[in-house]
Design a protein around this motif. Structure first.
Motif, mmCIF file in Angstrom:
data_model
loop_
_atom_site.group_PDB
_atom_site.id
_atom_site.type_symbol
_atom_site.label_atom_id
_atom_site.label_comp_id
_atom_site.label_asym_id
_atom_site.label_seq_id
_atom_site.Cartn_x
_atom_site.Cartn_y
_atom_site.Cartn_z
ATOM 1 N N SER A 2 0.843 -1.188 0.000
ATOM 2 C CA SER A 2 0.000 0.000 0.000
ATOM 3 C C SER A 2 0.880 1.241 0.000
ATOM 4 C CB SER A 2 -0.943 0.017 1.207
ATOM 5 O OG SER A 2 -0.222 0.220 2.399
ATOM 6 N N THR A 3 0.320 2.304 -0.540
ATOM 7 C CA THR A 3 0.991 3.597 -0.558
ATOM 8 C C THR A 3 -0.058 4.661 -0.294
ATOM 9 O OG1 THR A 3 0.658 3.785 -2.939
ATOM 10 C CG2 THR A 3 2.769 2.920 -2.221
ATOM 11 N N LEU A 4 0.374 5.760 0.296
ATOM 12 C CA LEU A 4 -0.524 6.890 0.484
ATOM 13 C C LEU A 4 -0.502 7.734 -0.775
ATOM 14 C CD1 LEU A 4 0.258 7.968 4.156
ATOM 15 C CD2 LEU A 4 -1.626 6.561 3.313
ATOM 16 N N ILE A 5 -1.694 8.191 -1.180
ATOM 17 C CA ILE A 5 -1.783 9.096 -2.328
ATOM 18 C C ILE A 5 -2.458 10.373 -1.862
ATOM 19 C CG2 ILE A 5 -1.778 7.260 -4.051
ATOM 20 C CD1 ILE A 5 -4.836 7.614 -4.297
ATOM 21 N N ASP A 6 -2.155 11.473 -2.529
ATOM 22 C CA ASP A 6 -2.793 12.729 -2.138
ATOM 23 C C ASP A 6 -4.192 12.817 -2.748
ATOM 24 O OD1 ASP A 6 -2.638 13.854 -4.771
ATOM 25 O OD2 ASP A 6 -0.649 14.651 -4.357
ATOM 26 N N LEU A 7 -4.950 13.789 -2.293
ATOM 27 C CA LEU A 7 -6.347 13.898 -2.717
ATOM 28 C C LEU A 7 -6.476 14.224 -4.196
ATOM 29 C CD1 LEU A 7 -7.971 15.576 0.407
ATOM 30 C CD2 LEU A 7 -7.838 13.156 -0.197
ATOM 31 N N ASN A 8 -5.507 14.925 -4.778
ATOM 32 C CA ASN A 8 -5.550 15.188 -6.221
ATOM 33 C C ASN A 8 -5.395 13.902 -7.006
ATOM 34 O OD1 ASN A 8 -5.968 17.965 -6.070
ATOM 35 N ND2 ASN A 8 -3.786 18.385 -5.912
ATOM 36 N N GLU A 9 -4.455 13.058 -6.588
ATOM 37 C CA GLU A 9 -4.255 11.775 -7.256
ATOM 38 C C GLU A 9 -5.496 10.898 -7.091
ATOM 39 O OE1 GLU A 9 -0.937 8.201 -7.466
ATOM 40 O OE2 GLU A 9 -0.580 9.929 -6.175
ATOM 41 N N PHE A 10 -6.094 10.946 -5.908
ATOM 42 C CA PHE A 10 -7.329 10.204 -5.660
ATOM 43 C C PHE A 10 -8.415 10.671 -6.626
ATOM 44 C CE2 PHE A 10 -11.288 9.963 -2.925
ATOM 45 C CZ PHE A 10 -11.525 8.613 -3.156
ATOM 46 N N GLY A 11 -8.571 11.969 -6.783
ATOM 47 C CA GLY A 11 -9.569 12.506 -7.701
ATOM 48 C C GLY A 11 -9.372 12.049 -9.138
ATOM 49 N N LYS A 12 -8.135 11.874 -9.548
ATOM 50 C CA LYS A 12 -7.836 11.428 -10.919
ATOM 51 C C LYS A 12 -8.335 10.010 -11.175
ATOM 52 C CE LYS A 12 -3.805 14.380 -11.452
ATOM 53 N NZ LYS A 12 -2.334 14.407 -11.544
ATOM 54 N N LEU A 13 -8.426 9.200 -10.126
ATOM 55 C CA LEU A 13 -8.885 7.820 -10.299
ATOM 56 C C LEU A 13 -10.286 7.758 -10.903
ATOM 57 C CD1 LEU A 13 -7.665 6.253 -6.927
ATOM 58 C CD2 LEU A 13 -6.559 6.107 -9.186
ATOM 59 N N ASP A 136 -15.060 13.083 11.162
ATOM 60 C CA ASP A 136 -15.503 12.647 9.834
ATOM 61 C C ASP A 136 -14.835 13.402 8.690
ATOM 62 O OD1 ASP A 136 -17.394 10.803 11.004
ATOM 63 O OD2 ASP A 136 -18.682 12.540 11.392
ATOM 64 N N THR A 137 -13.638 13.925 8.940
ATOM 65 C CA THR A 137 -12.872 14.609 7.905
ATOM 66 C C THR A 137 -11.933 13.611 7.241
ATOM 67 O OG1 THR A 137 -12.940 16.677 9.151
ATOM 68 C CG2 THR A 137 -11.221 16.485 7.457
ATOM 69 N N LEU A 138 -11.952 13.559 5.916
ATOM 70 C CA LEU A 138 -11.046 12.684 5.177
ATOM 71 C C LEU A 138 -9.622 13.197 5.355
ATOM 72 C CD1 LEU A 138 -10.579 10.306 3.234
ATOM 73 C CD2 LEU A 138 -10.991 11.915 1.344
ATOM 74 N N LEU A 139 -8.765 12.347 5.908
ATOM 75 C CA LEU A 139 -7.381 12.731 6.178
ATOM 76 C C LEU A 139 -6.430 12.281 5.083
ATOM 77 C CD1 LEU A 139 -7.149 11.798 9.962
ATOM 78 C CD2 LEU A 139 -7.529 14.063 8.947
ATOM 79 N N ARG A 140 -6.592 11.024 4.658
ATOM 80 C CA ARG A 140 -5.665 10.483 3.671
ATOM 81 C C ARG A 140 -6.315 9.306 2.960
ATOM 82 N NH1 ARG A 140 -4.306 9.095 8.620
ATOM 83 N NH2 ARG A 140 -3.916 6.926 9.147
ATOM 84 N N VAL A 141 -5.702 8.946 1.839
ATOM 85 C CA VAL A 141 -6.173 7.823 1.034
ATOM 86 C C VAL A 141 -5.007 6.863 0.869
ATOM 87 C CG1 VAL A 141 -7.107 7.116 -1.193
ATOM 88 C CG2 VAL A 141 -7.821 9.297 -0.172
ATOM 89 N N GLU A 142 -5.272 5.604 1.206
ATOM 90 C CA GLU A 142 -4.269 4.553 1.097
ATOM 91 C C GLU A 142 -4.613 3.677 -0.101
ATOM 92 O OE1 GLU A 142 -2.636 0.844 3.860
ATOM 93 O OE2 GLU A 142 -4.239 2.148 4.597
#
Length: 179
Positions: A2-13, A136-142
């Motif tokens: 697993s790796t952490l991705i930033d919210l911009n990278e998450f949005g691109k998915l 309930d704040t999104l902190l990070r995406v794994e």
């Protein structure tokens, strides 16, 4: 793995997935919803005038028009929280884009031993595990790519979909319990 991705990278998915994107929503509410003007509109009026032409809707319509499947199951308390009722109203917007919107009572999710974490599964190849704080704040995406873990989450998806109800049917159940 697993790796952490930033919210911009998450949005691109959501623009680059190839055939499917699916989410399990488990929280009682989301800070991002409570910060939105539509949430205040819902609390004040009981409904929202959704913008069906915002960036999310345009992208989801394009993805589903291209034959890609998008869906989610929302876990709901009995009685539903204000945040969950807001999401019921939001389901109309999501469904209008082609998403398969479904709900499952929390007691049923617990009986099925579904996880309590929110995640997206993309193309049955990788998981975006969403990490929230107590507010309930999104902190990070794994991002999880280990095949055994992806299969475990795919089994969760299959069980959740099988035991859930389309949002229209579920909304009728909720309305009947409020009478």
């Amino acid at each position: 793995m697993s790796t952490l991705i930033d919210l911009n990278e998450f949005g691109k998915l959501f623009r680059t997935f190839e055939h499917s994107a699916w989410r399990l929503e488990t929280r009682h509410g989301y800070a991002s919803d409570r910060a939105d003007d539509t949430y205040r509109e819902f609390v004040d009026t009981g409904t929202v005038s959704w913008d069906l032409d915002d960036e999310w809707c345009r992208n989801m319509r394009a993805q589903t028009a291209a034959g890609k499947r998008v869906g989610r199951v929302r876990i709901v308390d009995s009685p539903p929280t204000t945040g969950q009722l807001y999401l019921f109203d939001n389901a109309k917007r999501n469904a209008a884009t082609g998403e398969d919107m479904r709900n499952l009572w929390r007691a049923d999710a617990e009986r099925l031993q579904l996880p309590t974490e929110d995640f997206w599964i993309f193309d049955s190849r990788f998981i975006a595990l969403l990490h929230f704080d107590e507010a309930d704040t999104l902190l990070r995406v794994e991002l999880i790519t280990a095949p055994s873990e992806v299969m475990r989450y795919a089994q969760v998806r299959d069980a959740a979909v099988h035991h859930s109800s389309p949002y229209e049917e579920f909304a009728a159940l909720v309305a009947a319990t409020e009478e």
